[in-house]
Design an enzyme around this catalytic site. Structure first.
Site, mmCIF file in Angstrom:
data_model
loop_
_atom_site.group_PDB
_atom_site.id
_atom_site.type_symbol
_atom_site.label_atom_id
_atom_site.label_comp_id
_atom_site.label_asym_id
_atom_site.label_seq_id
_atom_site.Cartn_x
_atom_site.Cartn_y
_atom_site.Cartn_z
ATOM 1 N N CYS A 49 -10.334 5.997 9.562
ATOM 2 C CA CYS A 49 -9.011 5.632 10.082
ATOM 3 C C CYS A 49 -9.013 5.533 11.608
ATOM 4 O O CYS A 49 -9.328 6.499 12.310
ATOM 5 C CB CYS A 49 -7.983 6.667 9.613
ATOM 6 S SG CYS A 49 -6.451 6.679 10.539
ATOM 7 N N CYS A 70 -6.641 7.924 13.331
ATOM 8 C CA CYS A 70 -7.161 9.296 13.268
ATOM 9 C C CYS A 70 -8.177 9.531 14.384
ATOM 10 O O CYS A 70 -8.193 10.586 15.025
ATOM 11 C CB CYS A 70 -7.812 9.558 11.911
ATOM 12 S SG CYS A 70 -6.714 9.342 10.500
#
Length: 408
Positions: A56, A59
């Site tokens: 991600c 992230c």
């Protein structure tokens, strides 16, 4: 056989030690394993848990900030947990709490497994504020270390960058930019290297800050990616030159220093010192060489001194002149005058300066940075008098001076 077994054991021990050291260095607990999660969350401590996925992008962007958040509450581990869960590796745990996207941040009150989803801004300030409000505990703020680089904003940009007396090198960055974080130590070292150069500035600007971004847009200053580097020379403020970094930080540092030197007419090297060319003026080097190889008993040396003084007086007020260059030029003349009065002056002064610099290097005597720089520049100029090979260019230099190509 036993030796191989012993080596394998050592390698295994080193691997385990490194793994443990890596885990211990983080203030964010990894609770990806269900057993670890259940043993920690919902107990006596409040917990902020990040559910993330390694692939991600958001992230990855949050990761360094989240580590800083863990550090901010590291002293409160008896009452607060800052943790993360790889919900791609443990999808069951993510599904259990209704995680539908990454990253998802959830606050678990003490003795509760009913989380509150955090939907605020993901910068460090707001995250700390949220945890403080939920836990009633204060974060521990690390004392800010003043940056060697000048910090620009919408209020001081023009007064610093557009100053016609300064060459200004600017990094436009964003706090969340991973490469900006990687290059940050390089910028600090480069700024430190040039901190004693009065007409050369190394600066930074948070181009993602709302007010700064609005200012840049209003002034047609395009920053399309981070980090972006530009140099604003004294005489070309409206046409700054771009600098392109590389993935190799050592190479970037060396090239950045070389780039700034080319604009500021300085001779800094990696580490902040001065090269053997610092303080030297090529045309005066040739005159110094002519002076050195001339016969002290004849008028030739005296004529060279007068020629040097006439040249320096003529060019000291030119547009290319500067206080530093004029000071260096004056030192060439001082050395000539002193040597005329005392033939051994050049050798004696060279030894004296070398001794002072050696004591500083060895730590037996400490000089302030500017004083050491001054000694280095003077030593370089003294060395130009002893360069006999320079005398071969003396005639060419004399012709340039005669033709009026007056440049320091």
């Amino acid at each position: 056989m036993m030796r191989n077994t012993y080596l394998l054991a050592l390698l295994l021990f080193a691997f385990i030690a490194n793994a443990l050291a890596g885990a211990a260095s983080s203030s964010v607990l990894d609770l990806t394993k269900t057993a670890d999660f259940e043993a920690t969350v919902g107990k006596q401590k409040g917990a902020l848990v990040e559910f993330f996925a390694p692939w991600c992008g958001h992230c990855k962007k949050l990761a360094p900030t989240y580590e800083e958040l863990g550090d901010a509450f590291a002293s409160k581990k008896d009452s607060i947990v800052i943790a993360k869960v790889d919900a791609d590796a443990n999808r069951e745990l993510g599904q259990r709490f209704g995680v539908r996207g990454f990253p998802t941040l959830m606050w678990f009150k003490p003795n509760s497994l009913e989380p509150e989803t955090y939907d605020g801004a993901r910068d460090l300030t707001n995250l700390k504020k949220y945890v403080e409000e939920q836990s009633g505990k204060r974060a521990q703020n690390k004392p800010a270390v003043p940056s060697k680089a000048v910090q620009l904003d919408s209020n001081n940009f023009n007064s610093i960058v557009k100053d016609s007396n300064k060459h200004v090198f600017v990094e436009f960055y964003a706090p969340w930019c991973g490469f900006c974080k990687k290059v940050a130590p390089v910028i600090e070292r480069v700024a430190a290297a040039f901190e004693n150069e009065d007409d050369c500035v190394v600066a930074q600007m948070d181009a993602d800050n709302a007010a700064n971004r609005e200012f840049l847009t209003a002034n047609n200053i395009e920053v399309s990616g981070y980090p972006t580097f530009r140099t604003y020379p004294k005489t070309k403020k409206d046409t700054p030159e771009k600098f392109q970094q590389t993935a190799d930080m050592d190479e970037t540092e060396a090239k950045m220093i070389e780039h700034i030197n080319s604009h500021c007419f300085t001779h800094r090297i990696v580490g902040g010192g001065l090269s053997d060319l610092a303080g030297r003026i090529p045309l005066l080097d040739t005159l110094a060489s002519r002076f050195y190889v001339s016969d002290p008993k004849k008028d030739e040396r005296k004529n060279i001194v007068e020629e040097t003084k006439s040249f320096v007086e003529r060019v000291s007020k030119s547009t290319n002149a500067s206080d530093a260059k004029n000071a260096a030029a004056a030192y060439y003349i001082k050395v000539m005058d002193k040597t005329m009065d005392e033939p051994s002056y050049l050798e004696r002064e060279t030894k004296r300066l070398a001794s002072l610099m050696k004591k500083h290097t060895e730590g037996t005597s400490v000089l302030v940075a500017r004083k050491y720089d001054d000694l280095k520049r003077r030593s370089n100029i003294l060395a130009s008098f002893a360069k006999k090979e320079m005398s071969e260019k003396a005639r060419e230099a004399a012709e340039k001076i005669t033709k009026g190509k007056d440049e320091l």
